[in-house]
Design an enzyme around this catalytic site. Structure first.
Site, short mmCIF file in Angstrom:
data_model
loop_
_atom_site.label_atom_id
_atom_site.label_comp_id
_atom_site.label_asym_id
_atom_site.label_seq_id
_atom_site.Cartn_x
_atom_site.Cartn_y
_atom_site.Cartn_z
CE LYS A 159 24.32 26.50 -6.61
NZ LYS A 159 24.26 25.20 -7.33
CD GLU B 105 22.58 25.63 -10.41
OE1 GLU B 105 23.49 26.31 -9.92
OE2 GLU B 105 22.38 24.45 -10.09
CG ASP C 222 20.37 21.63 -10.78
OD1 ASP C 222 20.20 20.42 -10.96
OD2 ASP C 222 20.67 22.09 -9.65
CG ASP D 217 20.78 27.00 -7.91
OD1 ASP D 217 19.72 27.00 -8.58
OD2 ASP D 217 21.30 25.95 -7.47
CE LYS E 176 22.73 19.66 -8.33
NZ LYS E 176 21.53 20.24 -7.71
CE LYS F 203 21.27 26.26 -3.64
NZ LYS F 203 20.92 25.46 -4.85
CB SER G 131 26.36 25.83 -3.39
OG SER G 131 24.99 26.14 -3.34
N GLY H 144 26.26 19.62 -6.82
CA GLY H 144 26.35 18.86 -5.57
C GLY H 144 24.99 18.75 -4.91
O1 OSB Z 1 20.40 23.15 -6.75
O2 OSB Z 1 22.47 22.83 -6.70
C1 OSB Z 1 21.38 22.77 -6.15
C2 OSB Z 1 21.82 21.49 -2.58
C3 OSB Z 1 20.65 20.78 -2.41
C4 OSB Z 1 19.74 20.76 -3.42
C5 OSB Z 1 19.98 21.43 -4.62
C6 OSB Z 1 21.16 22.13 -4.80
C7 OSB Z 1 22.08 22.18 -3.74
C8 OSB Z 1 23.31 22.96 -3.79
C9 OSB Z 1 24.43 22.45 -2.91
O3 OSB Z 1 23.45 23.99 -4.38
C10 OSB Z 1 25.67 22.15 -3.61
C11 OSB Z 1 26.65 21.44 -2.71
O4 OSB Z 1 26.49 20.22 -2.47
O5 OSB Z 1 27.58 22.10 -2.24
MG MG Z 2 20.95 23.97 -8.61
#
Ligand code: OSB
Ligand code: MG
Length: 373
Positions: free
Chosen positions: A164, A216, A241, A191, A265, A166, A138, A293
């Site tokens: 992925k 996402e 999510d 995401d 999660k 953001k 991510s 994560g």
């Molecule tokens: O939406 O998946 C998410 C990190 C913090 C809060 C929300 C998200 C995330 C990530 C990080 O996308 C995923 C990772 O731990 O590598």
């Molecule tokens: Mg997410």
């Protein structure tokens, strides 16, 4: 295996990230993480509370998890005889929400149970369908598109199997266009962390041309119906999510056709017992899942690896190497990813890694030991 929890130790650590992590709701430079250590018969189990530093991903945040665990959860579980860790969540089911705080303790109890039995955590939870798990990364919002392209290149070269990124208003269609131009073949997804409204559907439909694996959580954290309307307008699959906090909500979202993929999660659903139920509901509807994560330390990362061994985890997750986030991790051997993007599931007892007590002490900012009065 039955056990009685004699002691709960809460420990808050502070760990700077190697690189800031930016989502549609903000930027994080350093993590404040609560670790939960439960003890029975001289054996300890560990879990990680996955709440963020602020109540922006969901309503939980690190500082609020501490009194919730100390004042509401600990008194309900200390001294109680559990036939299995599967029952731990039920003891605090009268509490509304706070699933990440409660999940941290629940996961610690599964680790404890596994260690009492002398088996790996993945086996204790009924996993083991995968001996290696497929890893994705991510990548947060960057200061420039060039910086993002550089990061993607690094991760693709490291062997990660899907990327992925953001997205947020102002960092979406044109950014993904550039990424696709440079990396036409990679498995790619976006995401949004709830950054859009249904009225933005045309912008999201404009992403259809980039052959994304999924988008996402484009819409609000608690919105199923609008996601269903949006999914009907998009070719790209929606992955939920934030919306999915229970197997019941998963079932409703699937029936509404609010998405075609679910990110599971552990913390968001309150631990392994509910995570497995979400997994099973998805499987029964042919909905694939993957493991999300929350910028976890090695302890939470190891818990995610065990979860990812359940059979319906068929897409690469956000479980990646310790070194992507930490200069030094809280476990003696960091989580490592092979050059073909796989993590080998550890076979040792419990979560399969060893906590580094000296390093842990050096980053601990507060701790509290709770026993039955
Ligand atoms: O939406 O998946 C998410 C990190 C913090 C809060 C929300 C998200 C995330 C990530 C990080 O996308 C995923 C990772 O731990 O590598
Ligand atoms: Mg997410």
């Amino acid at each position: 295996m039955a056990f009685v929890i004699e002691q709960i130790k809460l420990r808050q650590i502070e760990m700077p990230l190697v690189h800031f992590f930016q989502t549609s709701f903000g930027r994080t430079y350093s993590r404040k993480i609560i670790l939960v250590e439960v003890t029975a018969g001289g054996v300890s189990g560990w879990g990680e509370v996955t709440a963020g530093e602020n109540p922006f991903y969901n309503e939980e945040w690190t500082d609020a998890c501490w009194p919730l665990l100390r004042d509401y959860v600990a008194p309900r579980v200390l001294g109680h005889e559990f036939a299995s860790a599967a029952e731990v969540g039920d003891r605090s089911a009268h509490i509304r929400g706070h699933l990440m705080a409660r999940g941290g303790l629940e996961v610690a109890c599964w680790d404890l149970e596994a260690r009492l039995k002398g088996i790996p955590l993945y086996q204790a939870i009924g996993g083991g369908a995968h001996k290696q798990i497929a890893c994705g990364v991510s990548i947060g919002i960057q200061d420039s598109v060039d910086q993002l392209l550089g990061k993607i290149e690094t991760e693709v070269n490291a062997g990660y199997r899907r990327i992925k990124i953001k997205i947020a208003p102002g960092w979406d269609v044109e950014v993904i266009r550039e990424v696709r131009k440079r990396f036409p073949k990679i498995l790619l997804m976006g995401d949004a962390n709830s950054a859009y409204r249904l009225s933005d559907w045309q912008l999201l439909a404009a992403l259809d041309e980039f052959d994304l694996m999924m988008i996402e959580q484009p819409l609000a954290h608690d919105e199923i119906i609008d996601h269903a309307e949006l999914q009907a307008k998009l070719k790209t699959p929606i992955c939920l999510d934030e919306c999915i906090r229970s197997a019941h909500q998963a079932e409703q979202a699937i029936r509404m056709q609010a998405g075609r993929i679910i990110n599971i999660k552990l913390g968001r659903v309150g631990g392994y017992a509910e995570a497995k139920r979400v997994h099973d509901v998805a499987l029964s509807h042919n909905i694939p899942v993957w493991c999300g994560g929350m910028l976890e330390s090695g302890i939470g990362r190891a818990a995610n690896i065990a979860l990812s061994t359940l059979p319906n985890f068929v897409l690469p997750g956000d479980v990646s190497a310790s070194k992507r986030y930490w200069k030094q991790d809280v476990i003696t051997k960091p989580v490592e990813v092979s050059s073909d993007g796989l993590i080998t599931v550890p076979e040792g007892p419990g979560f399969g890694f060893e906590v580094d007590p000296k390093f842990l002490d050096s980053i601990t900012v507060r701790q509290e030991t709770i026993v039955k009065p």
